[in-house]
Design a protein around this motif. Structure first.
Motif, PDB file in Angstrom:
ATOM      1  N   ASN A  35     -39.607  48.911  -8.345  1.00  0.00           N
ATOM      2  CA  ASN A  35     -38.456  49.527  -9.034  1.00  0.00           C
ATOM      3  C   ASN A  35     -38.569  49.269 -10.534  1.00  0.00           C
ATOM      4  N   PRO A  36     -39.521  49.905 -11.207  1.00  0.00           N
ATOM      5  CA  PRO A  36     -39.743  49.618 -12.632  1.00  0.00           C
ATOM      6  C   PRO A  36     -38.616  50.093 -13.545  1.00  0.00           C
ATOM      7  N   VAL A  37     -37.885  51.119 -13.103  1.00  0.00           N
ATOM      8  CA  VAL A  37     -36.812  51.680 -13.922  1.00  0.00           C
ATOM      9  C   VAL A  37     -35.582  51.883 -13.048  1.00  0.00           C
ATOM     10  N   LEU A  38     -34.437  51.387 -13.512  1.00  0.00           N
ATOM     11  CA  LEU A  38     -33.181  51.566 -12.786  1.00  0.00           C
ATOM     12  C   LEU A  38     -32.117  52.082 -13.734  1.00  0.00           C
ATOM     13  N   ASP A  39     -31.274  52.973 -13.232  1.00  0.00           N
ATOM     14  CA  ASP A  39     -30.141  53.448 -14.026  1.00  0.00           C
ATOM     15  C   ASP A  39     -29.041  52.403 -14.023  1.00  0.00           C
ATOM     16  N   ASP A  40     -28.246  52.395 -15.064  1.00  0.00           N
ATOM     17  CA  ASP A  40     -27.149  51.435 -15.182  1.00  0.00           C
ATOM     18  C   ASP A  40     -25.998  51.908 -14.294  1.00  0.00           C
ATOM     19  N   PHE A  41     -25.859  51.286 -13.123  1.00  0.00           N
ATOM     20  CA  PHE A  41     -24.862  51.727 -12.145  1.00  0.00           C
ATOM     21  C   PHE A  41     -23.608  50.861 -12.159  1.00  0.00           C
ATOM     22  N   LEU A  82     -26.455  63.382 -11.911  1.00  0.00           N
ATOM     23  CA  LEU A  82     -27.541  62.850 -12.739  1.00  0.00           C
ATOM     24  C   LEU A  82     -27.249  63.040 -14.220  1.00  0.00           C
ATOM     25  N   ARG A  83     -26.680  64.176 -14.551  1.00  0.00           N
ATOM     26  CA  ARG A  83     -26.361  64.449 -15.962  1.00  0.00           C
ATOM     27  C   ARG A  83     -25.286  63.482 -16.452  1.00  0.00           C
ATOM     28  N   SER A  84     -24.255  63.248 -15.629  1.00  0.00           N
ATOM     29  CA  SER A  84     -23.179  62.321 -16.028  1.00  0.00           C
ATOM     30  C   SER A  84     -23.689  60.891 -16.100  1.00  0.00           C
ATOM     31  N   LEU A  85     -24.665  60.555 -15.225  1.00  0.00           N
ATOM     32  CA  LEU A  85     -25.236  59.214 -15.232  1.00  0.00           C
ATOM     33  C   LEU A  85     -25.948  58.933 -16.547  1.00  0.00           C
ATOM     34  N   LYS A  86     -26.586  59.945 -17.091  1.00  0.00           N
ATOM     35  CA  LYS A  86     -27.257  59.823 -18.384  1.00  0.00           C
ATOM     36  C   LYS A  86     -26.279  59.904 -19.551  1.00  0.00           C
ATOM     37  N   GLY A  87     -25.070  60.368 -19.268  1.00  0.00           N
ATOM     38  CA  GLY A  87     -24.098  60.550 -20.336  1.00  0.00           C
ATOM     39  C   GLY A  87     -24.360  61.785 -21.180  1.00  0.00           C
ATOM     40  N   TRP A  88     -25.019  62.762 -20.600  1.00  0.00           N
ATOM     41  CA  TRP A  88     -25.366  63.985 -21.330  1.00  0.00           C
ATOM     42  C   TRP A  88     -24.345  65.080 -21.061  1.00  0.00           C
ATOM     43  N   SER A  89     -24.116  65.881 -22.058  1.00  0.00           N
ATOM     44  CA  SER A  89     -23.323  67.095 -21.880  1.00  0.00           C
ATOM     45  C   SER A  89     -24.239  68.198 -21.341  1.00  0.00           C
ATOM     46  N   GLN A  90     -23.643  69.314 -20.963  1.00  0.00           N
ATOM     47  CA  GLN A  90     -24.465  70.440 -20.516  1.00  0.00           C
ATOM     48  C   GLN A  90     -25.361  70.938 -21.647  1.00  0.00           C
ATOM     49  N   GLU A  91     -24.837  70.880 -22.870  1.00  0.00           N
ATOM     50  CA  GLU A  91     -25.640  71.311 -24.016  1.00  0.00           C
ATOM     51  C   GLU A  91     -26.855  70.398 -24.214  1.00  0.00           C
ATOM     52  N   LEU A  94     -36.893  68.587 -14.131  1.00  0.00           N
ATOM     53  CA  LEU A  94     -35.686  67.815 -13.812  1.00  0.00           C
ATOM     54  C   LEU A  94     -36.032  66.553 -13.009  1.00  0.00           C
ATOM     55  N   CYS A  95     -36.983  66.678 -12.077  1.00  0.00           N
ATOM     56  CA  CYS A  95     -37.408  65.508 -11.293  1.00  0.00           C
ATOM     57  C   CYS A  95     -37.983  64.431 -12.196  1.00  0.00           C
ATOM     58  N   THR A  96     -38.794  64.859 -13.156  1.00  0.00           N
ATOM     59  CA  THR A  96     -39.385  63.908 -14.095  1.00  0.00           C
ATOM     60  C   THR A  96     -38.327  63.313 -15.011  1.00  0.00           C
ATOM     61  N   LEU A  97     -37.421  64.153 -15.461  1.00  0.00           N
ATOM     62  CA  LEU A  97     -36.382  63.737 -16.403  1.00  0.00           C
ATOM     63  C   LEU A  97     -35.449  62.698 -15.794  1.00  0.00           C
ATOM     64  N   PHE A  98     -35.117  62.887 -14.504  1.00  0.00           N
ATOM     65  CA  PHE A  98     -34.149  62.003 -13.848  1.00  0.00           C
ATOM     66  C   PHE A  98     -34.802  61.035 -12.868  1.00  0.00           C
ATOM     67  N   ASP A  99     -36.139  60.994 -12.857  1.00  0.00           N
ATOM     68  CA  ASP A  99     -36.873  60.055 -12.018  1.00  0.00           C
ATOM     69  C   ASP A  99     -36.440  60.154 -10.551  1.00  0.00           C
ATOM     70  N   THR A 100     -36.525  61.346  -9.995  1.00  0.00           N
ATOM     71  CA  THR A 100     -36.189  61.568  -8.596  1.00  0.00           C
ATOM     72  C   THR A 100     -37.220  62.504  -7.987  1.00  0.00           C
ATOM     73  N   ASP A 101     -37.218  62.603  -6.670  1.00  0.00           N
ATOM     74  CA  ASP A 101     -38.165  63.505  -6.014  1.00  0.00           C
ATOM     75  C   ASP A 101     -37.493  64.844  -5.737  1.00  0.00           C
ATOM     76  N   LEU A 102     -38.301  65.850  -5.516  1.00  0.00           N
ATOM     77  CA  LEU A 102     -37.801  67.212  -5.368  1.00  0.00           C
ATOM     78  C   LEU A 102     -36.937  67.368  -4.123  1.00  0.00           C
ATOM     79  N   ASP A 103     -37.337  66.741  -3.027  1.00  0.00           N
ATOM     80  CA  ASP A 103     -36.585  66.891  -1.787  1.00  0.00           C
ATOM     81  C   ASP A 103     -35.176  66.318  -1.916  1.00  0.00           C
ATOM     82  N   THR A 104     -35.069  65.129  -2.539  1.00  0.00           N
ATOM     83  CA  THR A 104     -33.750  64.524  -2.731  1.00  0.00           C
ATOM     84  C   THR A 104     -32.908  65.357  -3.678  1.00  0.00           C
ATOM     85  N   LEU A 105     -33.512  65.862  -4.730  1.00  0.00           N
ATOM     86  CA  LEU A 105     -32.788  66.681  -5.707  1.00  0.00           C
ATOM     87  C   LEU A 105     -32.231  67.940  -5.074  1.00  0.00           C
ATOM     88  N   LEU A 106     -32.991  68.578  -4.193  1.00  0.00           N
ATOM     89  CA  LEU A 106     -32.580  69.865  -3.633  1.00  0.00           C
ATOM     90  C   LEU A 106     -31.701  69.728  -2.395  1.00  0.00           C
TER      91      LEU A 106
END
Length: 322
Positions: free
Chosen positions: A159-165, A18-27, A58-70
């Motif tokens: 599907n109001p929001v989709l990541d650029d895949f 998810l972090r790489s999908l957003k193009g974010w560094s760990q910082e 994190l669920c809100t930030l990456f638009d995912t549910d808790l079960d899928t994330l964990l």
């Protein structure tokens, strides 16, 4: 113990993806969560676990549910969603393009029928059959537009929001194809104009001017359908634009465009029928639809330009429409 290890591994892999999908560094992610970079690093290595409040963030930030994330696979879910989106937009593009082609095919058929009836000396009562064929084509096209529009609205609502895949390679391959999707129809229309102008006088003398006019309209229909398909396919690869189009502000602008263009084409159809009845020449007024199409294009540009200027003044316009 094994389940806990698998759970840690799933979360770590999902977070990295998810972090790489957003193009974010760990910082960058650490700043979003108000934690240290070391904390993010530990989460991604599976040696530490965030607090529940952080997990919910994190669920809100990456638009995912808790079960899928964990415990699930975010990448697998995105791949599945992406395939559905790609297939749906391909279907939508084809249906709209076919509708455009059917309308202009009907106009050409009406011209051909009307002139053929006149040339062969058939009863005048046969002439309105051409208008009936046009109305039937419009009915079929409108049905396709309605079905496609409803399905598109339902898909966007789900599907109001989709990541650029899409990968850079996929986008580059389409750009190369897009050039031909634009150049081909334009060349076809220009070639048709050259033939129409060159043979105008000869075709009138020999009595096949109606056939030439009908063929030209069919060329325009095929070209318009191809250009429509090319535009919709180009939009498919612009996920930022897709996300922006699902905002309430854009939907209001899009509804206004649909109302204006629909009114113009209805007026063009009514004008065509009225003029044909008054002049008894069903094949002479096909140009009304060309004028209607041009007015629709101008109206769409003006409405979208006004909306973009309004959004720019409010400071809310995305780069997707720049």
């Amino acid at each position: 113990m094994t389940n806990e290890i698998e759970k840690n591994r799933s979360f770590a892999q999902n977070l990295q993806y998810l972090r790489s999908l957003k193009g974010w560094s760990q910082e960058a992610l650490a700043e979003q969560l108000s934690v240290s970079r070391q904390s993010v690093s530990k989460w991604e290595s599976g040696t530490a676990w965030p607090e529940m409040t952080t997990l919910l963030t994190l669920c809100t930030l990456f638009d995912t549910d808790l079960d899928t994330l964990l415990r699930g696979s975010v990448q697998a879910r995105h791949t599945q969603d992406s395939a559905v989106y790609d297939q749906f937009i391909n279907w939508f593009s084809k249906l709209i393009s076919i509708g455009v082609a059917i309308i202009l095919f009907g106009v050409g058929l009406t011209v051909l029928w009307a002139r053929t009836t006149e040339r062969l000396g058939w009863p005048e009562s046969f002439i309105p059959l051409g208008a009936g064929a046009l109305l039937l084509c419009i009915l079929v096209a409108v049905t396709l537009f309605i079905v496609a529009g409803i399905r598109h609205e339902q898909f966007c609502r789900q599907n109001p929001v989709l990541d650029d895949f899409y990968t850079k390679e996929q986008k580059e391959a389409f750009r190369r194809r897009f050039v031909w999707l634009i150049a081909g129809p334009v060349a076809g229309i220009l070639g048709g104009v050259v033939v129409l102008v060159s043979l105008a006088e000869l075709s009138e003398q020999m009595g096949f001017d109606y056939l030439l006019a009908a063929c030209f309209l069919w060329i325009i229909g095929a070209a318009s359908a191809t250009l429509t398909y090319a535009g919709l396919q180009a939009d498919k690869y612009n996920l930022a634009k897709y996300n922006l189009h699902n905002t309430p502000e854009y939907k209001r602008m899009d509804d206004l465009t649909g109302i204006v263009c629909g009114s113009i084409m209805l007026a063009a159809t009514a004008g065509y029928i009225a003029l044909s009845q008054l002049t008894s020449g069903w094949g002479n007024h096909w140009w009304i639809f060309a004028v209607g199409g041009i007015l629709c294009g101008i109206s769409s540009i003006v409405i979208e330009f006004s909306w973009k200027r309004k959004m720019r003044n409010l400071g809310t316009e995305e780069e997707a429409l720049e």
